[in-house]
Design a protein around this motif. Structure first.
Motif, short mmCIF file in Angstrom:
data_model
loop_
_atom_site.label_atom_id
_atom_site.label_comp_id
_atom_site.label_asym_id
_atom_site.label_seq_id
_atom_site.Cartn_x
_atom_site.Cartn_y
_atom_site.Cartn_z
N GLU A 18 0.83 -1.21 0.00
CA GLU A 18 0.00 0.00 0.00
C GLU A 18 0.86 1.25 0.00
N GLN A 19 1.92 1.27 0.78
CA GLN A 19 2.80 2.44 0.84
C GLN A 19 3.54 2.66 -0.47
N GLY A 20 4.08 1.58 -1.05
CA GLY A 20 4.80 1.70 -2.31
C GLY A 20 3.90 2.14 -3.44
N SER A 21 2.70 1.57 -3.49
CA SER A 21 1.75 1.90 -4.55
C SER A 21 1.26 3.33 -4.42
N ARG A 22 0.99 3.76 -3.19
CA ARG A 22 0.50 5.13 -2.98
C ARG A 22 1.57 6.16 -3.33
N PHE A 23 2.82 5.87 -2.99
CA PHE A 23 3.92 6.77 -3.35
C PHE A 23 4.03 6.90 -4.87
N ALA A 24 3.98 5.76 -5.57
CA ALA A 24 4.12 5.78 -7.03
C ALA A 24 3.06 6.66 -7.66
N LYS A 25 1.83 6.50 -7.23
CA LYS A 25 0.72 7.20 -7.88
C LYS A 25 0.53 8.63 -7.38
N ASP A 36 1.29 -1.67 -8.55
CA ASP A 36 -0.09 -1.83 -8.11
C ASP A 36 -0.14 -2.73 -6.88
N VAL A 37 -1.03 -2.44 -5.96
CA VAL A 37 -1.17 -3.24 -4.75
C VAL A 37 -1.40 -4.70 -5.07
N GLU A 38 -2.22 -4.97 -6.09
CA GLU A 38 -2.59 -6.34 -6.42
C GLU A 38 -1.65 -6.99 -7.43
N VAL A 71 12.61 -4.74 -4.83
CA VAL A 71 12.19 -4.91 -3.45
C VAL A 71 10.72 -5.28 -3.39
N ASP A 72 10.42 -6.38 -2.74
CA ASP A 72 9.04 -6.80 -2.53
C ASP A 72 8.54 -6.19 -1.22
N GLU A 73 7.27 -6.38 -0.93
CA GLU A 73 6.69 -5.84 0.30
C GLU A 73 7.31 -6.52 1.53
N GLY A 74 7.42 -5.75 2.61
CA GLY A 74 7.83 -6.31 3.88
C GLY A 74 9.29 -6.66 4.02
N VAL A 75 10.11 -6.43 3.00
CA VAL A 75 11.54 -6.73 3.10
C VAL A 75 12.18 -5.81 4.14
N LYS A 76 13.01 -6.38 5.02
CA LYS A 76 13.68 -5.60 6.05
C LYS A 76 14.95 -4.98 5.46
N LEU A 77 14.88 -3.72 5.11
CA LEU A 77 15.99 -3.03 4.46
C LEU A 77 16.89 -2.39 5.51
N SER A 78 18.12 -2.90 5.62
CA SER A 78 19.07 -2.39 6.61
C SER A 78 19.44 -0.94 6.33
#
Length: 232
Positions: A18-25, A36-38, A71-78
């Motif tokens: 949701e965060q990635g998709s909202r930023f893009a759009k 897209d979220v889906e 990067v997929d969703e939920g990946v823990k980025l150091s």
């Protein structure tokens, strides 16, 4: 400005679909289906990763970003601290390499202005810049599977003593051989009409084919219709 687009855990950050998709759009005006979220193969926008780094580390006079993996969703980025050169990873997997040199500014006004101007420019690169740039050499992307990969980007600031630089497009470059090519999008940062910095975005293109105006018209029409539908 970016707090709503990632979750900050101090030593690492996470980004949801949701965060990635909202930023893009909403911020980048980028309607790539991968964001897209889906989306079956969802990918966090590269420009969001770039923006998070600036939000966390501030701006250096020289900065270079090399994108290694999607990067997929939920990946823990150091988020390593106090280093001039570092990798943003999850375990042993690197997603983004960062190099920083020169003075550093933690001015949020400058950071937010630079992010906003660059991301708006970058998000509109396809189709408004990429398509006509390739058309000049009589070629186009594969409309059925447009493969444009974000390779790297760099920023070079002559001074950090500015707060609201504006972005101006510079001379873009496209080269290719066979079905593969490279696009370099160049831009300048201006303050009170004077150039105070510059940058480049490098992208790799595959599936290049001979230019066809009807196909391009259909591609752009489909993109604009999708954009209008998602904005409504």
């Amino acid at each position: 400005m970016l707090e709503q687009f990632y979750q900050d855990f101090g030593t690492h950050v996470c980004i949801s679909r949701e965060q990635g998709s909202r930023f893009a759009k909403a911020v980048a005006d980028d309607f790539n289906p991968l964001h897209d979220v889906e989306a079956k193969k969802f990918c966090v926008p590269g420009d969001l990763l770039f923006s998070v780094v600036l939000d966390k580390y501030g701006i250096n006079e020289q900065m270079h970003f090399t994108f290694a993996n999607m990067v997929d969703e939920g990946v823990k980025l150091s988020m390593p601290q106090g280093e001039a050169q570092f990798d943003i990873k999850d375990g042993d997997k690197c997603y983004l390499s960062v190099q920083r040199e020169g003075e550093n500014s933690q001015c949020k006004t400058l950071t937010n202005a630079l992010i906003k101007n660059y991301v708006e420019f970058s998000g509109k690169a396809f189709p408004h810049v990429v398509v006509p740039l390739m058309a000049k050499q009589g070629v186009m992307i594969n409309p059925a599977r447009p493969m444009i990969i974000y390779e790297s980007m760099s920023i070079h600031m002559d001074t950090l003593a500015v707060t609201a630089p504006e972005l101006r497009e510079a001379e873009h470059v496209f080269t290719y051989e066979g079905k593969r090519g490279k696009i370099i999008l160049r831009f300048d940062f201006l303050a009170q009409g004077e150039v105070v910095g510059r940058g480049e975005k490098h992208m790799l293109v595959s599936g290049i084919r001979e230019y066809c105006q009807d196909t391009v018209d259909e591609l752009i029409r489909g993109y604009n219709e999708r954009k209008a539908a998602l904005k409504s």
